[in-house]
Design an enzyme around this catalytic site. Structure first.
Site, PDB file in Angstrom:
ATOM      1  N   GLU A   1     -16.746   4.487   2.514  1.00  0.00           N
ATOM      2  CA  GLU A   1     -15.358   4.742   2.144  1.00  0.00           C
ATOM      3  C   GLU A   1     -15.346   5.502   0.821  1.00  0.00           C
ATOM      4  O   GLU A   1     -16.326   5.474   0.074  1.00  0.00           O
ATOM      5  CB  GLU A   1     -14.597   3.426   2.004  1.00  0.00           C
TER       6      GLU A   1
ATOM      7  N   SER B   1     -11.292  -1.026  -0.484  1.00  0.00           N
ATOM      8  CA  SER B   1      -9.971  -1.642  -0.447  1.00  0.00           C
ATOM      9  C   SER B   1      -9.833  -2.935  -1.233  1.00  0.00           C
ATOM     10  O   SER B   1      -8.716  -3.312  -1.605  1.00  0.00           O
ATOM     11  CB  SER B   1      -9.560  -1.900   1.006  1.00  0.00           C
TER      12      SER B   1
ATOM     13  N   HIS C   1      -7.688   4.957   1.313  1.00  0.00           N
ATOM     14  CA  HIS C   1      -7.016   4.544   0.084  1.00  0.00           C
ATOM     15  C   HIS C   1      -7.023   5.622  -0.996  1.00  0.00           C
ATOM     16  O   HIS C   1      -6.474   5.414  -2.081  1.00  0.00           O
ATOM     17  CB  HIS C   1      -7.661   3.263  -0.448  1.00  0.00           C
TER      18      HIS C   1
ATOM     19  N   ASP D   1     -14.332   7.177   5.366  1.00  0.00           N
ATOM     20  CA  ASP D   1     -12.979   6.631   5.436  1.00  0.00           C
ATOM     21  C   ASP D   1     -12.300   6.884   4.086  1.00  0.00           C
ATOM     22  O   ASP D   1     -12.666   6.286   3.074  1.00  0.00           O
ATOM     23  CB  ASP D   1     -13.066   5.135   5.737  1.00  0.00           C
TER      24      ASP D   1
ATOM     25  N   HIS E   1     -15.046  -1.629   5.222  1.00  0.00           N
ATOM     26  CA  HIS E   1     -13.930  -2.370   5.813  1.00  0.00           C
ATOM     27  C   HIS E   1     -14.352  -3.044   7.121  1.00  0.00           C
ATOM     28  O   HIS E   1     -15.212  -2.559   7.853  1.00  0.00           O
ATOM     29  CB  HIS E   1     -12.763  -1.404   6.082  1.00  0.00           C
TER      30      HIS E   1
ATOM     31  N   LYS F   1      -0.386   4.125   4.275  1.00  0.00           N
ATOM     32  CA  LYS F   1      -0.547   3.813   2.854  1.00  0.00           C
ATOM     33  C   LYS F   1       0.235   4.849   2.046  1.00  0.00           C
ATOM     34  O   LYS F   1       1.447   4.775   1.986  1.00  0.00           O
ATOM     35  CB  LYS F   1      -2.036   3.745   2.513  1.00  0.00           C
TER      36      LYS F   1
ATOM     37  N   ASN G   1       0.814  -1.221   0.000  1.00  0.00           N
ATOM     38  CA  ASN G   1       0.000   0.000   0.000  1.00  0.00           C
ATOM     39  C   ASN G   1       0.843   1.266   0.000  1.00  0.00           C
ATOM     40  O   ASN G   1       0.315   2.359   0.218  1.00  0.00           O
ATOM     41  CB  ASN G   1      -0.926   0.020   1.224  1.00  0.00           C
TER      42      ASN G   1
END
Length: 392
Positions: free
Chosen positions: A182, A186, A214, A211, A137, A242, A51
């Site tokens: 998110e 992910s 990423h 969130d 997640h 990440k 990541n």
């Protein structure tokens, strides 16, 4: 008294995992100096499952500032934030995060999992409603379950379903509603329509937890995430393990929300503060990320190239539109065979299987890094084409 030996359940459950080809074990790796390759059992492998999206874990300035903070402040913060673990560098970093992210305040947490699993429990109780995207997640779902709130999951990225649940909630006696999503998911690498979700949250007087783990560093204006400058987000979470190349997490929020979390959030209150070395690394990455537009532009083109070529070879990459590119095989055994074959070719690309992903959707989860060279990208693509041709 139980009739079976007290640890019999462990043997039974592990045997079930093995029988279903879902058993997992740790793999020990030695990273190289450039962060692009790792050594496993004496073999060098190109890492396509890290990541470290921007390659900042090996950036000299990130390492330098981390080292400087250690030399000045020591190896550890030695206490929780409310005791004596709030150094000036913690406070300065939070102020800097808030300013850059255009929020009133920011609060540092020790990890994204820790933050997600404890924040939701802090914001809700058994009289609340939590509406979470079905593919949220595990840490977010754990937080929802721990809160004892009424946890309902709306269909993935289905805003019509979310709105239906919000309308239905008006007839119930909830003390508050919390929406969880998110920005980049992910496992599938797809995105949510966070602006529309924020509009729904505002229209129905619901709190919104986003969130952005990423996305931050890779997507959005100045690489500041897809939640950046979106009105109506009550808690915007980002992680530093990440694209930041380090460790830890933060929430960007209002001053009032920060004060509430400092007083009520157990995951913040009862843990030792992040060590100075980590604070220095985060601070340095934060100096770099907004000014990497040229690098990000090149990075985005590489991501698109990889995804398009894989699709051209006949691979199913799902709904991915980001640096996370799943190669969805479906069958667990075949997925493991592909991962093992790639390792024989000098490529580390881990197989992801249930329960991390739904049944019959086992995959190789490729993650592309800005640090990957053109030669490494082409090598990956050529090997994926070779596998595809062998199976056709």
């Amino acid at each position: 008294m139980p009739s079976k030996p007290k640890q019999q359940f462990i043997d039974d459950d592990l045997e079930n995992r093995k029988a279903d080809n879902l058993f997992r074990s740790l793999q020990t790796l030695i990273p190289s100096g450039d962060g692009l390759t790792v050594t496993k059992k004496g073999r060098e492998l190109i890492n396509f499952c890290s990541n470290d999206y921007l390659g900042l874990s090996k950036h000299p300035e990130v390492i330098r500032k981390s080292r400087n903070y250690t030399e000045k402040y020591g190896a550890g913060s030695t206490a929780s934030r409310l005791i004596s673990g709030t150094f000036d560098i913690h406070e300065e970093l939070e102020t800097k995060l808030a300013e850059i992210l255009k929020k009133e305040a920011a609060l540092i947490f020790n990890s994204g999992f820790q933050a997600n699993s404890t924040l939701i429990d802090t914001l809700t109780d058994r009289h609340s409603l939590v509406l979470a995207d079905r593919l949220s997640h595990n840490s977010l779902l754990k937080g929802g379950l721990a809160s004892r709130a009424d946890l309902q999951r709306f269909n993935h990225n289905d805003l019509t379903h979310l709105e239906k649940l919000l309308v239905r909630a008006k007839g119930e006696n909830y003390n508050r509603i919390l929406i969880i999503t998110e920005t980049v998911f992910s496992m599938d690498g797809d995105r949510s329509d966070v602006k529309e979700i924020a509009a729904l949250a505002n229209a129905h007087n619901a709190l919104l937890f986003v969130d952005d783990a990423h996305a931050v560093g890779v997507w959005g204006e100045k690489g500041l995430g897809l939640g950046y400058d979106v009105e109506g987000i009550d808690i915007l979470l980002g992680t530093c393990g990440k694209a930041f190349g380090s460790f830890g997490a933060y929430v960007a929020c209002s001053t009032k929300m920060k004060e509430y979390l400092i007083n009520y959030c157990p995951g913040f209150i009862y843990t030792t503060a992040l060590p100075p070395a980590v604070i220095g690394a985060i601070d340095s990455a934060l100096d770099l990320i907004p000014y990497m537009e040229k690098q990000r532009s090149r990075y985005h083109k590489t991501i698109e190239k990889v995804r398009d070529r894989l699709q051209g070879y006949g691979f199913d990459t799902g709904p991915s539109s980001t640096q996370i590119i799943p190669v969805i095989i479906g069958d667990e055994v075949e997925t493991l065979e592909l991962a093992e074959w790639l390792e024989e070719q000098g490529i580390l690309a881990t197989a992801i299987r249930p329960p991390t992903v739904p049944e019959n959707s086992s995959r190789i989860r490729l993650t592309i890094s800005l640090a990957h060279t053109d030669a490494q990208i082409d090598y990956l693509l050529n090997k994926m084409k070779e596998w595809s041709n062998a199976g056709s």
